[in-house]
Design a protein around this motif. Structure first.
Motif, PDB file in Angstrom:
ATOM      1  N   ASP A  33      37.782  41.386  55.961  1.00  0.00           N
ATOM      2  CA  ASP A  33      37.115  40.183  55.482  1.00  0.00           C
ATOM      3  C   ASP A  33      38.120  39.255  54.801  1.00  0.00           C
ATOM      4  O   ASP A  33      38.179  38.054  55.081  1.00  0.00           O
ATOM      5  CB  ASP A  33      36.007  40.577  54.510  1.00  0.00           C
ATOM      6  N   ASP A  34      38.937  39.793  53.917  1.00  0.00           N
ATOM      7  CA  ASP A  34      39.952  38.971  53.250  1.00  0.00           C
ATOM      8  C   ASP A  34      41.008  38.493  54.238  1.00  0.00           C
ATOM      9  O   ASP A  34      41.524  37.365  54.115  1.00  0.00           O
ATOM     10  CB  ASP A  34      40.602  39.778  52.131  1.00  0.00           C
ATOM     11  N   VAL A  40      40.181  35.570  47.511  1.00  0.00           N
ATOM     12  CA  VAL A  40      40.508  36.957  47.822  1.00  0.00           C
ATOM     13  C   VAL A  40      40.704  37.753  46.544  1.00  0.00           C
ATOM     14  O   VAL A  40      40.190  38.873  46.391  1.00  0.00           O
ATOM     15  CB  VAL A  40      41.770  37.019  48.702  1.00  0.00           C
ATOM     16  N   LEU A  41      41.427  37.174  45.607  1.00  0.00           N
ATOM     17  CA  LEU A  41      41.695  37.866  44.354  1.00  0.00           C
ATOM     18  C   LEU A  41      40.414  38.084  43.553  1.00  0.00           C
ATOM     19  O   LEU A  41      40.206  39.149  42.954  1.00  0.00           O
ATOM     20  CB  LEU A  41      42.698  37.057  43.533  1.00  0.00           C
ATOM     21  N   LEU A  42      39.534  37.105  43.557  1.00  0.00           N
ATOM     22  CA  LEU A  42      38.302  37.209  42.778  1.00  0.00           C
ATOM     23  C   LEU A  42      37.380  38.284  43.343  1.00  0.00           C
ATOM     24  O   LEU A  42      36.866  39.136  42.604  1.00  0.00           O
ATOM     25  CB  LEU A  42      37.592  35.857  42.765  1.00  0.00           C
ATOM     26  N   PHE A  48      44.686  48.588  47.138  1.00  0.00           N
ATOM     27  CA  PHE A  48      45.720  48.584  48.171  1.00  0.00           C
ATOM     28  C   PHE A  48      45.497  47.446  49.153  1.00  0.00           C
ATOM     29  O   PHE A  48      46.454  46.788  49.600  1.00  0.00           O
ATOM     30  CB  PHE A  48      45.719  49.929  48.900  1.00  0.00           C
ATOM     31  N   ASN A  49      44.248  47.192  49.500  1.00  0.00           N
ATOM     32  CA  ASN A  49      43.959  46.122  50.451  1.00  0.00           C
ATOM     33  C   ASN A  49      44.365  44.765  49.904  1.00  0.00           C
ATOM     34  O   ASN A  49      44.989  43.962  50.593  1.00  0.00           O
ATOM     35  CB  ASN A  49      42.468  46.121  50.802  1.00  0.00           C
ATOM     36  N   VAL A  50      44.019  44.495  48.665  1.00  0.00           N
ATOM     37  CA  VAL A  50      44.326  43.174  48.113  1.00  0.00           C
ATOM     38  C   VAL A  50      45.827  42.992  47.953  1.00  0.00           C
ATOM     39  O   VAL A  50      46.363  41.891  48.185  1.00  0.00           O
ATOM     40  CB  VAL A  50      43.574  42.962  46.784  1.00  0.00           C
TER      41      VAL A  50
END
Length: 1288
Positions: A507-508, A541-543, A576-578
Motif C-alpha cells: 500500500d505504501d 506513509v510515515l503517519l 521494517f516496511n516503512v
C-alpha cells in the motif's frame, strides 16, 4: 501571459540551471495553490505568518519539519542510489538468516494461558509437583452408524467394535532394538508385592491394561484383557486366561493344593475386597453360540442374544468391580430412554485405552533390563508412545476399511493426542506453496497496475515488481529478526502476518510510486525529484506506519502470549516496511528516474527510445504534457499566451460546489498538437474515472444521504451480528474436513462431550486435622451438572474416603480378634487374622518421632472415629495404605506428593514401627465430565467449578481445578475483557498519533470513528457467517485497526491538505488518494486469496472470509463513507485563503541571495548580421552583447536617485509598472457524449497592475556595487474581469 519590454540580459549557463535552489527560494507550482501543505508545508506556513492565509500553525510546523527531513533524505538517497540499494538489500538478506531460529508454538498452554495469571500459576504448581510430562494419554475409539439416523444398540455392532479394538490393541512397534506392545505402555492397576516370587509373577502376567469400554458389560470384554500367552501354575491343570478365569475357583484350588502356609489366602481376600470375584464368567454373551462362551453366562442356556440397552443402562464394570465402574455417559452416546430409564436407542459407542505419559513411562522402565543397554530418557519414551499411537490409528483405519468392504453398517473412528498434535503442527506451519503463489500473484498485480503499454519509457511495471520484491524481502527480514529475538510463531502469526505485512507495505509502495508518476516536477531540479516525491507522499506513509506500529505495540502489553507475539511481530514487520519504503524504495525510484532520462524501455532496459529532437524534454508527470524548450527569439512581439483548460461536465446538482479545474497550463502556439485519448482508454484510466464520474457522483446530495443511511444500516446490522457472536473454537474447525480426525471429533463432540478434570488441593494445609473439610469439598462437586455421578446419584469415592474405608475394615478385623482373645496389649496369636495383625501395628503408632510406639493405647485408640482418621498417626497410616492397598491407591488417581513411603505388611514380622510419610503438598481428586458439546456448556462448567473452589478457598482450603477444559477454554472467561482492553489501547494509540501529528483532535476523531465503524461491521459479518470468537479471530480484530488506518488516513490527509469548501476538498482528496488506496486494497486481497484454497476449513472461514470482508469493508468505508462524513463533519483545512476561495494566491518571492555574475557572452557583428540583419560596419570584429529573449510590454518606468555626502555612496531606485493580461478559456463538453466535439467555451480576461521596485544597495566597494539586488513585487486585484460565453 506576455510581458514586453526592452533591455539587456545575460545568458545563464545550462549547467547552473541544474543546481538546487536555495532552501528559502520559492518554487511555486500549480499544485501548491490547490494543496499547499501537501506540496510544501514550509512555504504554506510562511504564507500564514505573512497574513496571506489562515491555518493551523502547529500542524504546519510539524509537517514542515517532517517534509524537510524527508526531502533531504530523498536527495541523499538519490545521490547515492546504488550504494544504498546494495547495502539495504544486503542487510535485509542477512537478517533472513534468523528464520531458522523461529520457534513454532502449538501448545495451548503456551499460547493462550495468561502470563503471570492465575491459570499459569496453577499449571506451574502442577508441573512442579508432578513433573513435566506426567499424567496419562488417551487412545479413544468411537463407533457410529453409517447412515443417520441409526442405532448401534445391537449385538453385531458391539461385535464389530470388539473386532477392531482387539486387532488394533495387538499392534507393536520396534524401536531401539526392542519390541514395544500395549502391555508395556498402558496404565495397569497396581497390586501389592508378596514374599512369594511366584505370586508376583502370576499377578504381573494376569493384571491387564485398563479398557473403558461398553464391552465390559458382556463376556466378550474379557477377550481384550488377555494375557497374550496364558499363565501356567505349577501342579495346577489348565492355563489361566481372562476368557475362562474365575478367580474364586482358582484361589480355592490353590489353597487346597499348596496349603495355608502359602499366601494365596491373603491374595484371595485382597482380590475379593477389590471386587475381583468371578471375573467375566457370569456376564451375558453377545454371541451365545460362541464355543468359548462359559456355561455360567446368563444367556448361555437359552441362546438368546442379550438386551444390549438394558445391560448398558447404568454403565459397566471392569474386572475390579469395586474400583472400575464406567458410567453410561462415558461409553454410550446419543441415547434415548423409556419411562423406566432403560436405554432404547444409542447413536455411538466409545472405548478409551489409558496410556502412560512420557514421564511415567520413563520412570516405569528406568533401571529395567529392557533399557539397561541404552541411554534411556524421556525423549525416547515420547517417541515410542507417538509411534505406537500412530500405528494404532492406522490399524483401526485398516480394519474399518475392511468392514466397509463387507458392507458393515457402522463406522469406527480413532483418535490420539499424537494425531491431533500433528494436525495442529500442520495447521500452524505456513504452506509455502500457497504463500509463494500468493506473493507471485502480488508481483503480477504490481506489474500490471503500474505498467503503461502505450508509453514504455514512462511505464513503471518494473518499479512495481521491484517494490513488491522489496516488501517481500522486508517481511522476510522482519520475521528473521523476530526469530533472532526469540519471539515464537503460532497459527495466527503464520497464517496472517505474512499477508498483513505485505498488504500494508505494498500500500505504501503504491502511494510513493503513483506520487512519483503523477507529480509535476518541471519546476524541480532533477537531483531533487526523489526528495520532492518523499516530501509529499512520505508524510502520509510515515503517519500511517506510525499509527500501525503504535497500535500493535500498545496491544503487546496484553498478558496473553499469542496476542502479544502477534502484536510484536506485526509491529516489527510494519517498522521494517516503512524503513524499506522510505530508504530503499527511493533508491529504486532514482534508478528508474535515470532510466527514464536515458529514454530506456521499462523492464527491457537494453532497448531505448530515440528522442525526436534535441528540444524534447523529460516528461514531468503523468498528467502534465511534455514541455519543449522555448523557440528561438524572433523579431517582433510574440503572440499572447492562451491557457486552455478542459473541465468535467457541470454537475446537475446545483447544491454541490465542484472543485475548480486543474490549473496546469501550457502555452498553445499554432504549431501545438492536440492529443485526445480514446473513450476505451479513458474507461481504463482510474484517475480519470474518479475525477470525471465517481467524485462528482458521490458528492451529490441524494447519493450522500444514501451512503449515510447504508452505513447506519450496516452499523445496526453489525450490532445485531456482534450480539449473535458466540465464544468458542471447536477442534473440528482446525482439522481438515473429510479426515478421520474430523469425523472422530465431530462424533465425540456430538454424542459424548467427555473430558476429565481434577480438583487439586495444595500445601500449606493440615490434611490430618481438616479431613471433614476435604469430604465437604468433594461432595460439593455433586452440584456441578456436568460431573458424572454414580448410580445412586453420588460421586465415586476419592482417596481420603478409600483410605478411611480401608482403615474401617481393619478396625473391624481387630475388634473381632480382640473379642476372640487372639490379640492383646502385648502380642497377637498365630491364629489372628492378617487384617487384625495389621490393625494392631497401626493402632500402636503415636505419630511422634521421639516415641513412635505406645502399646498402652490399646484398645482405647481407634483408627477411625466418627468418620475421621486418627490425625496423630495420619501419615503412618498413609504409608501402610498406599503400599498394602495399592489397587485402591492407584484407582483413586490421588497422585499424592510427596509420594508415601513404602512399607509392606508381613504377618510374621514382629517389627511394629511403620515409617511416617512426609506432609502432603499436592493431592488431586479426579472427576469425569460429560455433556460438554459446546463452548457455552464448558464455560458454564468452568464457572460452576470455580465457584466451588473459591468458596472453599475462603474457608481455608487452598485448591484449584485442572484439566483440558480449564487449560483450553478458560481463556473465554476473560477473552472479551482482554480483547476490549487491547482494542482500547489500539484506538488510544491511533487517536494520540493522529491528534499529535495532525494537531487536530477533530480529524483524529473522524478517522477513529470510521475505523470503529469498520470494526463493528466486521463483528457483524463474523456473526452472520456463524463464526465464533476465539483468540485467533481476536488477533484479526486487532489487525483490522491497522488496515483501517491504511484505508482512512490517506484520504483524511488529502482532505486536510486541500483548499476550498468541504465538497471541493473531498473531491481533490479522492482525485489524489483514490488510486493508491484502491491498489493497496486489491493487493491485500490478492495476498490473502490463496487462503481460500486451504485444506483447513478453519483457515477458509476464519482467515480468508474475515480478511476478505475486512478489505471490502475498509475500502467502502474509506472511499465512500469517510468522504461523505467529511462533507458534513470534516475538520477545517490546515491552510485557508484569507479571502476565501479554493485557490491560494501565488506567494511573493523572497529576497534573493547574492548572485555571482557569470561570464558575459558576446558574439561578433558578422554573426549578429547573419542572425538579425543589422549591426555595425561590415568588417568590424567588435563583440556585442547577446540579444535578450525577454520583452516587456505596457511598462512605464520611473527613476529616482540620491547621492551620499561626499559622493562616495549612492542609492538608486527604479520603479517598473507592468500591466499583463491573462486570458483563460474553459471548454465544457456539451451533450451526452463527451467526445462528440461539441463544447461550451467560457473566456475570462483579467488584467492586473504590477509595480516592481529594483533597488541598488548602498555599498562602498566595487563588489558591493556589483552585489545582490532585491526585488519586491506588489500586486493589486484585477481592475476588471471580462466574461464572454460562446458555443462552438
Amino acid at each position: 501571459m506576455t510581458v514586453k519590454g526592452s533591455g539587456g540580459g545575460t545568458h545563464v549557463d545550462a549547467e547552473k540551471q541544474l543546481e538546487p535552489p536555495p532552501p528559502d527560494s520559492v518554487s511555486c507550482s500549480d499544485e501548491f495553490l490547490l494543496r499547499p501543505s501537501w506540496t510544501d508545508a514550509r512555504l504554506a506556513l510562511r504564507q500564514v505568518n505573512k497574513g496571506h492565509a489562515e491555518g493551523n500553525r502547529a500542524a504546519l510546523w510539524v509537517r514542515a519539519h517532517t517534509q524537510s527531513y524527508l526531502f533531504h533524505t530523498g536527495r541523499l538517497v538519490q545521490s547515492h542510489a546504488g550504494k544504498i540499494l546494495f547495502v539495504g538489500v544486503l542487510l535485509l538478506a542477512t537478517l533472513c538468516i534468523g528464520l531458522k531460529n523461529i520457534p513454532l508454538q502449538t501448545d495451548v498452554e503456551d499460547l493462550w494461558v495468561e502470563e503471570g495469571g492465575r491459570l499459569q500459576r496453577e499449571l506451574e504448581y502442577v508441573r512442579s509437583s508432578l513433573g513435566a510430562g506426567s499424567g496419562s494419554l488417551h487412545q479413544i475409539v468411537v463407533q457410529t452408524p453409517r447412515d443417520a439416523p441409526g442405532s448401534v444398540l445391537r449385538p453385531d455392532a458391539l461385535l464389530a467394535h470388539l473386532e477392531v479394538i482387539q486387532a488394533a490393541s495387538q499392534v507393536t512397534v520396534d524401536m531401539y532394538d526392542i519390541t514395544w506392545k500395549l502391555k508395556d505402555l498402558c496404565f495397569a492397576p497396581s497390586f501389592p508385592s508378596y514374599e512369594e516370587h511366584l505370586v508376583d509373577k502370576v499377578m504381573e502376567k494376569l493384571i491387564p491394561c485398563s479398557f473403558v469400554t461398553p464391552l465390559d458389560c458382556f463376556w466378550e470384554g474379557s477377550k481384550l484383557l488377555g494375557p497374550d500367552f496364558p499363565v501356567s501354575l505349577p501342579q495346577m491343570p489348565g492355563k489361566l486366561q481372562w476368557t475362562s478365569l474365575d478367580p474364586e475357583k482358582v484361589f480355592s484350588m490353590m489353597s487346597n493344593q499348596f496349603g495355608p502356609s502359602f499366601q494365596f489366602d491373603s491374595l484371595r481376600k485382597y482380590m475379593k475386597g477389590a471386587g475381583i470375584t468371578s471375573g467375566y464368567q457370569r456376564r451375558p454373551c453377545l454371541n451365545p453360540s460362541d464355543p468359548e462362551c462359559p456355561e455360567t453366562a446368563s444367556n448361555r442356556a437359552s441362546g438368546v442374544p442379550p438386551d444390549v440397552g438394558a445391560e448398558l443402562t447404568g454403565g459397566c464394570y471392569g474386572f475390579a468391580t469395586r474400583h472400575m465402574h464406567w458410567p453410561e455417559q462415558l461409553i454410550v452416546g446419543g441415547t434415548e430412554k423409556n419411562r423406566t430409564g432403560h436405554i432404547t436407542r444409542a447413536a455411538a459407542f466409545q472405548t478409551v485405552i489409558q496410556l502412560m505419559g512420557e514421564k511415567n513411562l520413563f520412570e516405569f522402565w528406568a533401571g529395567n533390563w529392557k533399557t539397561h543397554n541404552m541411554d534411556w530418557n524421556m525423549a525416547m519414551a515420547k517417541s515410542i508412545l507417538d509411534a505406537w499411537q500412530v500405528k494404532f490409528s492406522e490399524e483401526v483405519k485398516r480394519q474399518t476399511e475392511r468392514q466397509e468392504q463387507q458392507k458393515t453398517p457402522y463406522r469406527i473412528h480413532s483418535y490420539s493426542m499424537e494425531s491431533l498434535d500433528k494436525i495442529l503442527q500442520q495447521f500452524a506451519t505456513p504452506d509455502m506453496t500457497r504463500l509463494t503463489i500468493g506473493y507471485g500473484l502480488m508481483l503480477v498485480y504490481g506489474f500490471f497496475s503500474l505498467v503503461r503499454w502505450s508509453d514504455p519509457v514512462r511505464s513503471q511495471g518494473g518499479l512495481g515488481v521491484a517494490g513488491v520484491l522489496l516488501v517481500t524481502l522486508s517481511v522476510t527480514a522482519g520475521l528473521g529478526l523476530c526469530g533472532l529475538a526469540g519471539i515464537p510463531s503460532n497459527a495466527s502469526t503464520t497464517q496472517i502476518i505474512p499477508f498483513l505485512a505485505l498488504g500494508l507495505g505494498v500500500d505504501d509502495m503504491f502511494l510513493l510510486a503513483l506520487t512519483y508518476s503523477t507529480t509535476d516536477l518541471s519546476h524541480t531540479p532533477p537531483q531533487d525529484h526523489v526528495g520532492e516525491v518523499l516530501k509529499r507522499a512520505g508524510v502520509s506513509v510515515l503517519l500511517t506506519s506510525l499509527c500501525n506500529v503504535m497500535a500493535f505495540l500498545s496491544a503487546a502489553i496484553l498478558p496473553i502470549p499469542a496476542l502479544r507475539h502477534f502484536s510484536l511481530q506485526a509491529g516489527i514487520l510494519v517498522l521494517f516496511n516503512v524503513l524499506s519504503i522510505l530508504f530503499i524504495f527511493p533508491a529504486m525510484l532514482s534508478l528508474d528516474l535515470r532510466r527514464r532520462r536515458a529514454r530506456a524501455y521499462d523492464i527491457v532496459c537494453c532497448w531505448s527510445e530515440r528522442p525526436a529532437g534535441d528540444a524534447a524534454a523529460e516528461p514531468s508527470s503523468e498528467g502534465a504534457p511534455r514541455r519543449a524548450e522555448p523557440p528561438a527569439a524572433r523579431p517582433g512581439p510574440p503572440p499572447p499566451s492562451v491557457f486552455t483548460i478542459t473541465a468535467p461536465p457541470l454537475p446537475v446538482d446545483a447544491g454541490v460546489k465542484t472543485a475548480p479545474p486543474s490549473l496546469t497550463a501550457a502555452p498553445a502556439p499554432a504549431s501545438a498538437r492536440v492529443v485526445r485519448c480514446s473513450a476505451a482508454g479513458r474507461w481504463l484510466d482510474l484517475p480519470w474515472l474518479v475525477r470525471r464520474y465517481y467524485s462528482v457522483w458521490l458528492l451529490r446530495r441524494p447519493v450522500r444521504l444514501l451512503v449515510l443511511l447504508a452505513s447506519l444500516a450496516a452499523a445496526g446490522l453489525g450490532v445485531w451480528g456482534a450480539a449473535q457472536l458466540r465464544d468458542g473454537l471447536d477442534l473440528t474447525d482446525v482439522v481438515p474436513r473429510g479426515s478421520d480426525e474430523f469425523a472422530f471429533l465431530e462424533a465425540q463432540r456430538r454424542y459424548f462431550g467427555f473430558f476429565e478434570m481434577v480438583a487439586v488441593t495444595q500445601g500449606d494445609f493440615e490434611y490430618p486435622t481438616n479431613q471433614e473439610l476435604l469430604h465437604q469439598y468433594h461432595q460439593a462437586f455433586t452440584r456441578v451438572p456436568s460431573v458424572i455421578k454414580n448410580d445412586d446419584g453420588g460421586l465415586p469415592d476419592f482417596w481420603l474416603a478409600l483410605f478411611r474405608d480401608w482403615l474401617i475394615d481393619l478396625q473391624s478385623a481387630f475388634d473381632r480378634d480382640w473379642r476372640l482373645g487372639l490379640i492383646d496389649n502385648e502380642r497377637w496369636h498365630q491364629n489372628a487374622s492378617e487384617e487384625g495383625v495389621l490393625a494392631y501395628k497401626l493402632l500402636v503408632q503415636t505419630g511422634r518421632v521421639d516415641d513412635p510406639i505406645n502399646k498402652s493405647q490399646l484398645p482405647r485408640n481407634r483408627l477411625v472415629e466418627n468418620g475421621i482418621i486418627n490425625p496423630k498417626a495420619f501419615y503412618n497410616y498413609l504409608t501402610a495404605w498406599a503400599s498394602n492397598d495399592a489397587l485402591a491407591y492407584s484407582a483413586s488417581g490421588a497422585q499424592l506428593r510427596p509420594e508415601p513411603k513404602q512399607w509392606l505388611h508381613v504377618p510374621g514380622d514382629v517389627e511394629l514401627l511403620i515409617p511416617k510419610s512426609q506432609a502432603l503438598v499436592y493431592a488431586q481428586i479426579p472427576f469425569a465430565l460429560s455433556g460438554l458439546s459446546d463452548t457455552e456448556a464448558i464455560v458454564d462448567m468452568i464457572a460452576a467449578v470455580r465457584r466451588v473452589c473459591r468458596r472453599f478457598e475462603e474457608r481455608g482450603l487452598p485448591n484449584f481445578p485442572a484439566g483440558v477444559p480449564f487449560t483450553f477454554w478458560e481463556q473465554y472467561a476473560s477473552l472479551r475483557f482482554f480483547l476490549g482492553l487491547a482494542l482500547v489501547c489500539v484506538f488510544a494509540a491511533v487517536t494520540l498519533v493522529l491528534a499529535v501529528t495532525l494537531m487536530s483532535v477533530w480529524a483524529a476523531a473522524v478517522a477513529v470513528a470510521v475505523i470503529g465503524l469498520t470494526l463493528l461491521q466486521l463483528l457483524g459479518v463474523m456473526g452472520l457467517l456463524g463464526l465464533r470468537l476465539s483468540a485467533i479471530p481476536a488477533t484479526v480484530l486487532i489487525m483490522a485497526v491497522g488496515l483501517g488506518v491504511q484505508f482512512t488516513v490517506h484520504v483524511l490527509l488529502g482532505f486536510q491538505t486541500s483548499l476550498g469548501d468541504r465538497a471541493t476538498r473531498v473531491q481533490r482528496s479522492l482525485e489524489q488518494m483514490f488510486q493508491p488506496v484502491f491498489h493497496g486494497a486489491i493487493s491485500t486481497f490478492v495476498g490473502v486469496l490463496m487462503l481460500a484454497f486451504s485444506d483447513f476449513d478453519f483457515i477458509v472461514r476464519y482467515f480468508f472470509c474475515v480478511l476478505a470482508s475486512l478489505v471490502l469493508l475498509g475500502l467502502v468505508n474509506g472511499l465512500a463513507v469517510l468522504p461523505v462524513l467529511l462533507c458534513w463533519l470534516g475538520p477545517p483545512a490546515e491552510v485557508r485563503p484569507r479571502l476565501g476561495g479554493a485557490v491560494l494566491p501565488a506567494p511573493s518571492p523572497e529576497p534573493s541571495p547574492p548572485r555571482v555574475r557569470g561570464p558575459r557572452v558576446y558574439r561578433s557583428a558578422s554573426l549578429g548580421k547573419a542572425a538579425g540583419g543589422g549591426g555595425g560596419g561590415g568588417g568590424s570584429r567588435r563583440l556585442q552583447p547577446a540579444e535578450s529573449r525577454l520583452s516587456l510590454s505596457t511598462i512605464s518606468e520611473e527613476s529616482s536617485g540620491s547621492a551620499a555626502s561626499g559622493g562616495r555612496r549612492e542609492r538608486r531606485t527604479h520603479d517598473i509598472v507592468v500591466e499583463p493580461r491573462l486570458v483563460v478559456e474553459t471548454c465544457y463538453p456539451d451533450g451526452a457524449e463527451p467526445d462528440d466535439g461539441r463544447c461550451l467555451t467560457t473566456k475570462v480576461t483579467a488584467t492586473t497592475h504590477v509595480k516592481v521596485e529594483v533597488h541598488t544597495p548602498e555599498c562602498g566597494t566595487e563588489t558591493g556595487r556589483r552585489g545582490s539586488r532585491r526585488a519586491r513585487a506588489t500586486a493589486t486585484p484585477p481592475p476588471y474581469v471580462e466574461r464572454r460565453s460562446s458555443t462552438k
